[in-house]
Design a protein around this motif. Structure first.
Motif, short mmCIF file in Angstrom:
data_model
loop_
_atom_site.label_atom_id
_atom_site.label_comp_id
_atom_site.label_asym_id
_atom_site.label_seq_id
_atom_site.Cartn_x
_atom_site.Cartn_y
_atom_site.Cartn_z
N PHE A 59 0.82 -1.21 0.00
CA PHE A 59 0.00 0.00 0.00
C PHE A 59 0.86 1.26 0.00
O PHE A 59 0.58 2.23 -0.71
CB PHE A 59 -0.92 -0.01 1.22
N LEU A 60 1.93 1.25 0.79
CA LEU A 60 2.76 2.44 0.93
C LEU A 60 3.70 2.65 -0.25
O LEU A 60 3.93 3.79 -0.67
CB LEU A 60 3.58 2.35 2.23
N PHE A 61 4.26 1.57 -0.79
CA PHE A 61 5.35 1.71 -1.75
C PHE A 61 4.93 1.57 -3.20
O PHE A 61 5.70 1.95 -4.10
CB PHE A 61 6.47 0.72 -1.42
N SER A 62 3.75 1.03 -3.48
CA SER A 62 3.31 0.94 -4.89
C SER A 62 3.25 2.31 -5.55
O SER A 62 3.77 2.50 -6.66
CB SER A 62 1.95 0.24 -4.97
N PRO A 63 2.63 3.32 -4.92
CA PRO A 63 2.63 4.65 -5.56
C PRO A 63 4.01 5.27 -5.65
O PRO A 63 4.30 6.00 -6.60
CB PRO A 63 1.69 5.47 -4.68
N LEU A 64 4.88 4.99 -4.68
CA LEU A 64 6.24 5.53 -4.73
C LEU A 64 6.99 4.99 -5.93
O LEU A 64 7.60 5.75 -6.69
CB LEU A 64 6.98 5.20 -3.44
N LEU A 65 6.96 3.67 -6.11
CA LEU A 65 7.66 3.08 -7.25
C LEU A 65 7.03 3.51 -8.57
O LEU A 65 7.73 3.72 -9.57
CB LEU A 65 7.66 1.56 -7.14
N GLY A 66 5.69 3.64 -8.57
CA GLY A 66 5.03 4.11 -9.78
C GLY A 66 5.45 5.51 -10.15
O GLY A 66 5.76 5.81 -11.31
N ALA A 67 5.50 6.41 -9.16
CA ALA A 67 5.92 7.80 -9.41
C ALA A 67 7.39 7.87 -9.81
O ALA A 67 7.78 8.68 -10.67
CB ALA A 67 5.67 8.65 -8.16
N MET A 68 8.23 7.03 -9.19
CA MET A 68 9.64 7.02 -9.57
C MET A 68 9.82 6.54 -11.00
O MET A 68 10.69 7.04 -11.73
CB MET A 68 10.43 6.12 -8.60
N SER A 69 8.98 5.59 -11.43
CA SER A 69 9.09 5.12 -12.82
C SER A 69 8.63 6.20 -13.80
O SER A 69 9.11 6.25 -14.93
CB SER A 69 8.28 3.84 -13.01
N ASP A 70 7.69 7.06 -13.38
CA ASP A 70 7.28 8.18 -14.22
C ASP A 70 8.41 9.20 -14.37
O ASP A 70 8.48 9.92 -15.36
CB ASP A 70 6.06 8.88 -13.62
N ARG A 71 9.28 9.26 -13.38
CA ARG A 71 10.38 10.23 -13.40
C ARG A 71 11.65 9.65 -14.03
O ARG A 71 12.30 10.29 -14.87
CB ARG A 71 10.69 10.71 -11.98
N PHE A 72 12.03 8.44 -13.65
CA PHE A 72 13.32 7.88 -14.06
C PHE A 72 13.21 6.80 -15.13
O PHE A 72 14.24 6.32 -15.62
CB PHE A 72 14.04 7.30 -12.83
#
Length: 406
Positions: A59-72
């Motif tokens: 729950f906590l890290f799925s959006p983080l990794l998704g947002a990081m993939s949008d950036r990097f």
């Protein structure tokens, strides 16, 4: 870009992720019990904490990794996550204490959250009208992983309870090495989005779902569907034993049948069905079939009638890829990772609250005199899917995304 080769790698990644998780199912409780000196009640409580924390990390890290993939970009996030997951399995295989095993489980929950990035990759490399079919093919990976993982984990665990961890580590690390050579980047620099914490946390990522009325409605549909799905892992084994007297072998064969039927639907039927009827009708129809299947499960007085509901229930698998296909059209290329991260967070949230709802419902109704409604949890799940089908009909009727009308 060789789209077919890239999608094949994504399919392998998702399959191996789910397969590796399935390998843990038969042996992790045994390992925890060993650390508890045979205290079964205490081990059950600890194992429940393990499961809850794993879902919380998703729950906590799925959006983080998704947002990081949008950036990097998608490639580094997918490969680093595969590498981290493989190394974590080695860590858990060697863990000499319950505390270190728990830490390994936390890391596993974080690194396995890469599935949202895999779905974003699919959205990058497929046309909008082909996404539902592609999502369905990846859904086959889920089915295969859930069928083969527990069976293989049980066989390997009979040799050594730690052996499934080593096998999972080897398969995951081999996939990461394979991806290094064959996986191209799917998100070019000019389509990337600047990283911002307000979009990378669960609450912030969910704001994207509220940015469009139809997106918000489809998110609610997905949440209801995810919540209903929790009835199967939560009470199926207990229900089958209580009502039908099934032993482990029959339960295992039934779960294999469920996985095979699901894989057939998502692998062979999603593409033709979407081309023929369109995503909207497939979404609604899949949810209706799911509601009917759950009702059969809850009312079936014999195991034979329960089995009759399995192929009907499998048609529920049409709805997930259709919903993801519709949602992916409503955001831009630079937001696909955030979208899939938010979707995965919703799924994780349903896995946090669903088990309590269905286990308490089951416990309440079998405690009544004569146990008149042992299938009450499945009937409740059927009601949730019926509500989801009504919501899907309503929200997609108000505003439809671009594409051929259906």
């Amino acid at each position: 870009m060789n789209t077919r080769r890239a999608l094949a790698f994504i399919f392998c990644t998702v399959t191996l992720d789910v397969l590796s998780l399935g390998l843990m199912i038969p042996v992790l409780p045994t390992i925890v019990l060993g650390f508890m000196d045979g205290d079964t009640a205490g081990a059950a409580e600890i194992f429940g904490v393990f499961a809850t924390v794993w879902g919380l990390m998703q729950f906590l890290f799925s959006p983080l990794l998704g947002a990081m993939s949008d950036r990097f970009g998608r490639r580094p996030i997918i490969l680093i996550s595969c590498l981290g997951l493989g190394l974590d399995y080695i860590f858990m295989a060697l863990a000499p204490s319950l505390t270190l095993l728990f830490i390994g489980r936390v890391i596993s929950g974080i690194t396995a959250a890469t599935i949202s990035t895999a779905f974003a990759y699919i959205a990058d490399v497929t046309k909008p009208e082909a996404r539902a079919k592609a999502f369905g093919l990846v859904g086959v990976g889920f089915g295969l992983g859930f069928v083969l993982g527990p069976a293989l984990g049980g066989l390997l665990g009979g040799i050594d309870p730690r052996l499934p961890f080593w096998v999972a580590a080897g398969a995951t690390l081999l996939n990461a090495a394979f991806g290094w050579f064959v996986l191209p980047e799917s998100l070019p620099p000019d389509r990337r989005m600047a990283f911002a914490w307000k979009r990378a946390n669960p609450v912030g990522s969910l704001r994207l779902l509220a940015s469009h009325a139809q997106l918000l409605g489809l998110s609610a549909v997905n949440f209801l569907g995810g919540l209903a799905h929790q009835v199967l892992p939560t009470v199926f084994v207990l229900y089958a034993g209580f009502r039908y007297g099934w032993k482990e072998e029959t339960v295992g064969l039934t779960l294999a049948l469920v996985g095979i039927c699901s894989a057939i639907v998502q692998g062979a039927l999603v593409g033709p069905a979407v081309a023929w009827l369109g995503e909207r009708r497939i979404l609604i129809g899949g949810l209706v079939f799911g509601a009917i299947g759950m009702t059969i499960y809850g009312l079936a007085p014999t195991g034979m009638l329960f089995w009759a509901g399995v192929p009907i229930m499998a048609l529920w698998g049409l709805s997930g890829p259709a919903a993801l296909g519709l949602m992916s059209r409503l955001v831009g290329p630079s937001e696909q990772g955030q979208l899939q991260g938010a979707n995965n967070s919703l799924a994780s949230l349903s896995s946090l609250v669903g088990p309590a709802i269905f286990s308490l419902t089951f416990a309440h109704f079998i405690a009544l005199p004569g146990s008149p409604w042992p299938g009450a949890p499945f009937l409740l799940a059927g009601l949730l899917l019926a509500a989801a089908s009504v919501a899907a009909w309503s929200v997609t009727a108000r505003s439809r995304p671009a594409g051929p009308p259906r």
